[in-house]
Design a protein around this motif. Structure first.
Motif, short mmCIF file in Angstrom:
data_model
loop_
_atom_site.label_atom_id
_atom_site.label_comp_id
_atom_site.label_asym_id
_atom_site.label_seq_id
_atom_site.Cartn_x
_atom_site.Cartn_y
_atom_site.Cartn_z
N ALA A 228 37.74 33.07 31.26
CA ALA A 228 38.51 33.42 32.28
C ALA A 228 39.88 32.75 32.42
N THR A 229 40.08 31.63 31.99
CA THR A 229 41.41 30.97 32.11
C THR A 229 42.16 31.21 30.99
N LYS B 115 35.39 26.31 42.70
CA LYS B 115 36.18 27.22 42.44
C LYS B 115 36.90 27.81 43.77
N GLU C 15 41.26 29.74 39.85
CA GLU C 15 41.05 31.33 40.22
C GLU C 15 42.33 31.87 39.82
N SER D 182 42.96 32.32 36.20
CA SER D 182 42.10 33.50 35.84
C SER D 182 42.59 34.86 35.98
N ARG E 66 47.77 34.31 34.56
CA ARG E 66 48.38 33.33 34.27
C ARG E 66 49.49 32.95 34.34
N SER F 294 38.78 24.02 32.32
CA SER F 294 37.70 25.14 32.05
C SER F 294 36.69 24.57 30.84
N ASP G 11 32.60 37.99 32.96
CA ASP G 11 33.43 37.72 34.19
C ASP G 11 32.33 37.87 35.33
#
Length: 292
Positions: free
Chosen positions: A32-33, A160, A170, A173, A176, A193, A236
Motif C-alpha cells: 500500500a505504501t 489507519k 492512507e 497509499s 505518495r 508499514s 488492496d
C-alpha cells in the motif's frame, strides 16, 4: 460421505486459512505504501516464532511473551525495510525483490545456526480439547487463531482510519507524491508499514506454532499459500484476504481428505495460476488506469 465430516474438515481448514490471510495482510501493508512486498515474510514468521519460543523457555509468561514477540517481529520488519527496500525505492529500481529474498535466506541460515534444524513443540496455555459448536468440533486453540487474526487486523484498520499517523499511512497509499507535498514523510510511513508487517508476521508465527510446531522449514510451507491468498484476493483488500484465506484453507483440508495429503498444496497453486491468468488484480482488486 457424512455431511458432518465434510463440515468438520471445512471448518478446521478455514480456521487454519486465517493464518494465510494474516501473512497475506502483511503483504498488503507494505504494498500500500511502497508498491513493494517482502518476499522473506515467511522467514519473519519463522524467526519470530523461534524467538517467542525462546522467551517462553526462559520463563516469561505466555501473555507477556506475545507483545515481546510482536516487538521483535516489528524490528525485523524495520531491518528488511532499511537494508533491502529503502535504497532500491530511492533509486526507483526493482532491486528490493532480490534483496528481500536474500535477507530472508540470511534469516533462515541464522535460525538453523541458532536454534538448529529440528522442529520443536510450542507450549501454550490454551486448551486443545474440542468443544461442540454448531454441529462441529472446534478446539479453543483453533478459535484463538481466529480471535488473534481478526483482532490485530481490526486494530490496524482502526489505527489507519482513526489516528493522525494512520491518516498519513492512507495518504501515502493513495498518492505518495501528493502526500509528500503536504508535509508527510513517505520514508517514515514506509518504515511504519514494514514494522506493522513484521508484527503481523510474528503474530502469525505465535498463533500457528502450537498447531504445526516450530522449525526452519515452516516458512516455505506458509509463504506460498499466503502469497496465493494475496494475489487471488488482490493486494488492496483486507476483507478479501480473510475470505480467500478461509476458502483456501477449507479447500486444502478437503483436497487432503479426498485425494490424499500429497495433494494438499495443489488448491493454492491452481488458484494462483487462475488468478494470474484471468484476473491479475485479484478477485477484490481494482483495475488501475495508467497514463502514458
Amino acid at each position: 460421505m457424512n455431511a458432518q465430516i465434510i463440515g468438520q474438515m471445512a471448518v478446521s481448514g478455514a480456521l487454519m486459512g486465517l493464518v494465510y490471510a494474516l501473512i497475506a495482510y502483511g503483504f498488503q501493508l507494505t504494498y500500500a505504501t511502497s508498491k513493494s512486498i517482502n518476499f522473506g515474510q515467511g522467514e519473519l514468521v519463522m524467526v519470530s516464532a523461534f524467538f517467542s519460543l525462546t522467551l517462553t523457555n526462559l520463563g516469561l509468561p505466555y501473555w507477556l511473551m506475545i507483545p515481546g514477540g510482536l516487538l521483535f517481529g516489528a524490528v525485523l520488519g524495520l531491518v528488511v525495510e532499511r537494508a533491502g527496500v529503502r535504497l532500491a525505492l530511492e533509486q526507483k529500481s526493482e532491486g528490493w525483490i532480490l534483496l528481500s529474498i536474500i535477507i530472508g535466506l540470511f534469516f533462515f541460515s541464522a535460525a538453523e545456526n541458532i536454534w538448529g534444524r529440528d522442529d520443536r513443540p510450542f507450549p501454550t496455555p490454551i486448551s486443545a480439547d474440542p468443544i461442540h459448536v454448531l454441529g462441529v468440533d472446534v478446539t479453543r486453540l483453533e478459535l484463538s487463531v481466529a480471535v488473534g487474526v481478526l483482532a490485530i487486523m481490526g486494530a490496524i484498520e482502526l489505527f489507519k482510519r482513526r489516528t493522525l499517523l494512520g491518516k498519513a499511512f492512507e495518504a501515502v497509499s493513495a498518492d505518495r507524491d501528493a502526500a509528500e507535498l503536504m508535509g508527510i514523510s513517505a520514508t517514515r510511513t514506509v518504515m511504519l508499514s514494514y514494522g506493522l508487517s513484521g508484527a503481523v508476521a510474528a503474530l502469525a508465527g505465535i498463533l500457528v506454532s502450537p498447531i504445526t510446531t516450530v522449525g526452519p522449514t515452516m516458512a516455505s510451507a506458509l509463504i506460498l499459500k499466503a502469497f496465493s491468498v494475496a494475489v487471488v484476493a488482490g493486494l488492496d483488500s483486507g476483507f478479501g484476504v480473510v475470505l480467500i484465506g478461509m476458502f483456501l484453507g477449507a479447500l486444502e483440508s478437503l483436497a487432503s481428505f479426498y485425494l490424499g495429503s500429497g495433494w494438499r498444496e495443489a488448491p493454492g497453486l491452481v488458484l494462483l495460476i487462475l488468478a494470474l491468468a484471468v484476473r491479475p488484480t485479484g478477485v477484490f482488486g481494482k483495475a488501475t488506469i495508467r497514463k502514458v
